[in-house]
Design a protein around this motif. Sequence first.
Motif, PDB file in Angstrom:
ATOM      1  N   MET A   1       0.825  -1.198   0.000  1.00 19.30           N
ATOM      2  CA  MET A   1       0.000   0.000   0.000  1.00 19.30           C
ATOM      3  C   MET A   1       0.867   1.258   0.000  1.00 19.30           C
ATOM      4  O   MET A   1       1.898   1.322   0.671  1.00 19.30           O
ATOM      5  CB  MET A   1      -0.897   0.019   1.235  1.00 19.30           C
ATOM      6  CG  MET A   1      -1.947  -1.080   1.271  1.00 19.30           C
ATOM      7  SD  MET A   1      -3.250  -0.809   0.055  1.00 19.30           S
ATOM      8  CE  MET A   1      -4.176   0.500   0.846  1.00 19.30           C
ATOM      9  N   ILE A   2       0.463   2.250  -0.757  1.00 20.29           N
ATOM     10  CA  ILE A   2       1.127   3.554  -0.752  1.00 20.29           C
ATOM     11  C   ILE A   2       0.441   4.415   0.305  1.00 20.29           C
ATOM     12  O   ILE A   2      -0.765   4.671   0.226  1.00 20.29           O
ATOM     13  CB  ILE A   2       1.022   4.232  -2.133  1.00 20.29           C
ATOM     14  CG1 ILE A   2       1.664   3.357  -3.212  1.00 20.29           C
ATOM     15  CG2 ILE A   2       1.677   5.612  -2.097  1.00 20.29           C
ATOM     16  CD1 ILE A   2       1.397   3.845  -4.619  1.00 20.29           C
ATOM     17  N   ARG A   3       1.210   4.851   1.283  1.00 18.87           N
ATOM     18  CA  ARG A   3       0.666   5.631   2.393  1.00 18.87           C
ATOM     19  C   ARG A   3       0.775   7.123   2.061  1.00 18.87           C
ATOM     20  O   ARG A   3       1.864   7.611   1.747  1.00 18.87           O
ATOM     21  CB  ARG A   3       1.424   5.312   3.688  1.00 18.87           C
ATOM     22  CG  ARG A   3       1.236   3.866   4.136  1.00 18.87           C
ATOM     23  CD  ARG A   3       2.232   3.481   5.231  1.00 18.87           C
ATOM     24  NE  ARG A   3       2.168   4.375   6.384  1.00 18.87           N
ATOM     25  CZ  ARG A   3       1.300   4.250   7.369  1.00 18.87           C
ATOM     26  NH1 ARG A   3       0.405   3.270   7.345  1.00 18.87           N
ATOM     27  NH2 ARG A   3       1.321   5.093   8.392  1.00 18.87           N
ATOM     28  N   VAL A   4      -0.349   7.821   2.142  1.00 20.88           N
ATOM     29  CA  VAL A   4      -0.418   9.224   1.717  1.00 20.88           C
ATOM     30  C   VAL A   4      -0.954  10.094   2.847  1.00 20.88           C
ATOM     31  O   VAL A   4      -1.868   9.686   3.582  1.00 20.88           O
ATOM     32  CB  VAL A   4      -1.325   9.376   0.481  1.00 20.88           C
ATOM     33  CG1 VAL A   4      -1.465  10.853   0.077  1.00 20.88           C
ATOM     34  CG2 VAL A   4      -0.785   8.561  -0.685  1.00 20.88           C
ATOM     35  N   THR A   5      -0.391  11.284   2.986  1.00 23.24           N
ATOM     36  CA  THR A   5      -0.947  12.319   3.860  1.00 23.24           C
ATOM     37  C   THR A   5      -1.245  13.556   3.012  1.00 23.24           C
ATOM     38  O   THR A   5      -0.418  13.960   2.185  1.00 23.24           O
ATOM     39  CB  THR A   5       0.042  12.686   4.986  1.00 23.24           C
ATOM     40  OG1 THR A   5       0.171  11.578   5.873  1.00 23.24           O
ATOM     41  CG2 THR A   5      -0.457  13.888   5.787  1.00 23.24           C
ATOM     42  N   VAL A   6      -2.422  14.124   3.224  1.00 23.74           N
ATOM     43  CA  VAL A   6      -2.844  15.330   2.500  1.00 23.74           C
ATOM     44  C   VAL A   6      -2.806  16.508   3.459  1.00 23.74           C
ATOM     45  O   VAL A   6      -3.425  16.465   4.533  1.00 23.74           O
ATOM     46  CB  VAL A   6      -4.264  15.167   1.918  1.00 23.74           C
ATOM     47  CG1 VAL A   6      -4.676  16.441   1.169  1.00 23.74           C
ATOM     48  CG2 VAL A   6      -4.337  13.956   1.001  1.00 23.74           C
ATOM     49  N   VAL A   7      -2.065  17.554   3.084  1.00 16.42           N
ATOM     50  CA  VAL A   7      -1.947  18.753   3.925  1.00 16.42           C
ATOM     51  C   VAL A   7      -2.536  19.931   3.178  1.00 16.42           C
ATOM     52  O   VAL A   7      -2.042  20.324   2.116  1.00 16.42           O
ATOM     53  CB  VAL A   7      -0.464  19.037   4.274  1.00 16.42           C
ATOM     54  CG1 VAL A   7      -0.357  20.297   5.136  1.00 16.42           C
ATOM     55  CG2 VAL A   7       0.156  17.844   4.983  1.00 16.42           C
ATOM     56  N   ASP A   8      -3.598  20.495   3.729  1.00 15.47           N
ATOM     57  CA  ASP A   8      -4.279  21.631   3.092  1.00 15.47           C
ATOM     58  C   ASP A   8      -5.058  22.378   4.160  1.00 15.47           C
ATOM     59  O   ASP A   8      -5.523  21.775   5.134  1.00 15.47           O
ATOM     60  CB  ASP A   8      -5.229  21.139   1.988  1.00 15.47           C
ATOM     61  CG  ASP A   8      -5.654  22.260   1.049  1.00 15.47           C
ATOM     62  OD1 ASP A   8      -6.496  23.086   1.459  1.00 15.47           O
ATOM     63  OD2 ASP A   8      -5.150  22.316  -0.085  1.00 15.47           O
ATOM     64  N   ASP A   9      -5.193  23.690   3.988  1.00 12.53           N
ATOM     65  CA  ASP A   9      -5.910  24.472   4.991  1.00 12.53           C
ATOM     66  C   ASP A   9      -7.423  24.320   4.859  1.00 12.53           C
ATOM     67  O   ASP A   9      -8.162  24.663   5.785  1.00 12.53           O
ATOM     68  CB  ASP A   9      -5.516  25.952   4.889  1.00 12.53           C
ATOM     69  CG  ASP A   9      -5.879  26.560   3.548  1.00 12.53           C
ATOM     70  OD1 ASP A   9      -5.390  26.026   2.528  1.00 12.53           O
ATOM     71  OD2 ASP A   9      -6.634  27.547   3.509  1.00 12.53           O
ATOM     72  N   GLU A  10      -7.910  23.811   3.733  1.00 10.35           N
ATOM     73  CA  GLU A  10      -9.356  23.691   3.513  1.00 10.35           C
ATOM     74  C   GLU A  10      -9.815  22.258   3.761  1.00 10.35           C
ATOM     75  O   GLU A  10      -9.357  21.311   3.113  1.00 10.35           O
ATOM     76  CB  GLU A  10      -9.717  24.106   2.092  1.00 10.35           C
ATOM     77  CG  GLU A  10      -9.431  25.575   1.787  1.00 10.35           C
ATOM     78  CD  GLU A  10      -9.879  25.969   0.406  1.00 10.35           C
ATOM     79  OE1 GLU A  10     -10.746  25.275  -0.159  1.00 10.35           O
ATOM     80  OE2 GLU A  10      -9.371  26.970  -0.109  1.00 10.35           O
ATOM     81  N   ALA A  11     -10.760  22.104   4.703  1.00 12.15           N
ATOM     82  CA  ALA A  11     -11.256  20.767   5.042  1.00 12.15           C
ATOM     83  C   ALA A  11     -11.888  20.085   3.839  1.00 12.15           C
ATOM     84  O   ALA A  11     -11.772  18.863   3.671  1.00 12.15           O
ATOM     85  CB  ALA A  11     -12.269  20.874   6.186  1.00 12.15           C
ATOM     86  N   LEU A  12     -12.547  20.852   2.976  1.00 12.21           N
ATOM     87  CA  LEU A  12     -13.204  20.278   1.805  1.00 12.21           C
ATOM     88  C   LEU A  12     -12.187  19.674   0.845  1.00 12.21           C
ATOM     89  O   LEU A  12     -12.404  18.596   0.273  1.00 12.21           O
ATOM     90  CB  LEU A  12     -14.040  21.349   1.087  1.00 12.21           C
ATOM     91  CG  LEU A  12     -14.884  20.873  -0.097  1.00 12.21           C
ATOM     92  CD1 LEU A  12     -15.890  19.820   0.369  1.00 12.21           C
ATOM     93  CD2 LEU A  12     -15.613  22.059  -0.732  1.00 12.21           C
ATOM     94  N   VAL A  13     -11.062  20.340   0.668  1.00 12.57           N
ATOM     95  CA  VAL A  13     -10.005  19.812  -0.197  1.00 12.57           C
ATOM     96  C   VAL A  13      -9.425  18.535   0.403  1.00 12.57           C
ATOM     97  O   VAL A  13      -9.235  17.527  -0.287  1.00 12.57           O
ATOM     98  CB  VAL A  13      -8.886  20.861  -0.406  1.00 12.57           C
ATOM     99  CG1 VAL A  13      -7.701  20.242  -1.154  1.00 12.57           C
ATOM    100  CG2 VAL A  13      -9.429  22.062  -1.169  1.00 12.57           C
ATOM    101  N   ARG A  14      -9.153  18.561   1.690  1.00 11.88           N
ATOM    102  CA  ARG A  14      -8.600  17.371   2.346  1.00 11.88           C
ATOM    103  C   ARG A  14      -9.537  16.176   2.204  1.00 11.88           C
ATOM    104  O   ARG A  14      -9.104  15.075   1.837  1.00 11.88           O
ATOM    105  CB  ARG A  14      -8.348  17.648   3.838  1.00 11.88           C
ATOM    106  CG  ARG A  14      -7.306  18.730   4.106  1.00 11.88           C
ATOM    107  CD  ARG A  14      -6.827  18.700   5.555  1.00 11.88           C
ATOM    108  NE  ARG A  14      -7.900  18.878   6.523  1.00 11.88           N
ATOM    109  CZ  ARG A  14      -8.291  20.053   7.006  1.00 11.88           C
ATOM    110  NH1 ARG A  14      -7.710  21.167   6.574  1.00 11.88           N
ATOM    111  NH2 ARG A  14      -9.256  20.133   7.903  1.00 11.88           N
ATOM    112  N   SER A  15     -10.819  16.395   2.478  1.00  9.33           N
ATOM    113  CA  SER A  15     -11.765  15.279   2.410  1.00  9.33           C
ATOM    114  C   SER A  15     -11.966  14.816   0.977  1.00  9.33           C
ATOM    115  O   SER A  15     -12.128  13.609   0.717  1.00  9.33           O
ATOM    116  CB  SER A  15     -13.110  15.676   3.035  1.00  9.33           C
ATOM    117  OG  SER A  15     -13.687  16.777   2.335  1.00  9.33           O
TER     118      SER A  15
END
Length: 224
Positions: A1-15
């Motif tokens: 599995m490729i493990r990914v973290t998303v960093v963004d100030d907008e909750a909508l973008v992250r989700s």
Amino acid sequence: MIRVTVVDDEALVRSGFELILSAAGDIEVVATATGAEAVDTVRRERPDVVLLDIRMPDVDGLTVLRQLRALPEPPVVAMLTTFDADEYIVTALRSGAAGFLLKDTEPDQLAQLVRTLAAGGVVLSPKASRAVWRGHPGAAGADDAEAARVDLLTRREREVLVLIAEGLSNAEIGTRVHLSAGTVKDHVSATLSKLRVGSRVQAALLAQRAGLLDAGRRHPDSGR
């Protein structure tokens, strides 16, 4: 599995990114975070790939990038932006980012781009990278020293350089040009050495500046 973290100030973008990427069977979004939470989250979750917003109100994305690159085992980091000529992208790429993605990237392309990053490839949209360089002072084209280094490349090394700039990993380059992964690795090392660059991203940007990408599309057999 490729493990990914998303960093963004907008909750909508992250989700949204989490929903799209989690639908891929080989990708797991292990965490999402704001800029202020990013470094602690990455230390805790140890993702393979981080998608990092380049512009955030709580902390500068470039600052987060530098902090992530300073970790003992840094993840691959690609910048997220809404602008195809973002003035900060060139600085991010020179600071160790493995590429950048526009936030409106088609959902069916997003998972493949993450796979490319995890495999050691670079992600540079040709249209977007041209726009970036046009908007960056002094970056209209390769200077004489850069051009001279490009001229040192053999025909095969130029071919490999173009494929690096297209985001292909060593394994994918090997498949494309019918060479073993070990031989491709040797060609990549020689190419980076001759160009005097320290990363595939820097090599890809030099190829873009030198006009090799457009030239390669017009003349696939060009070079020595």
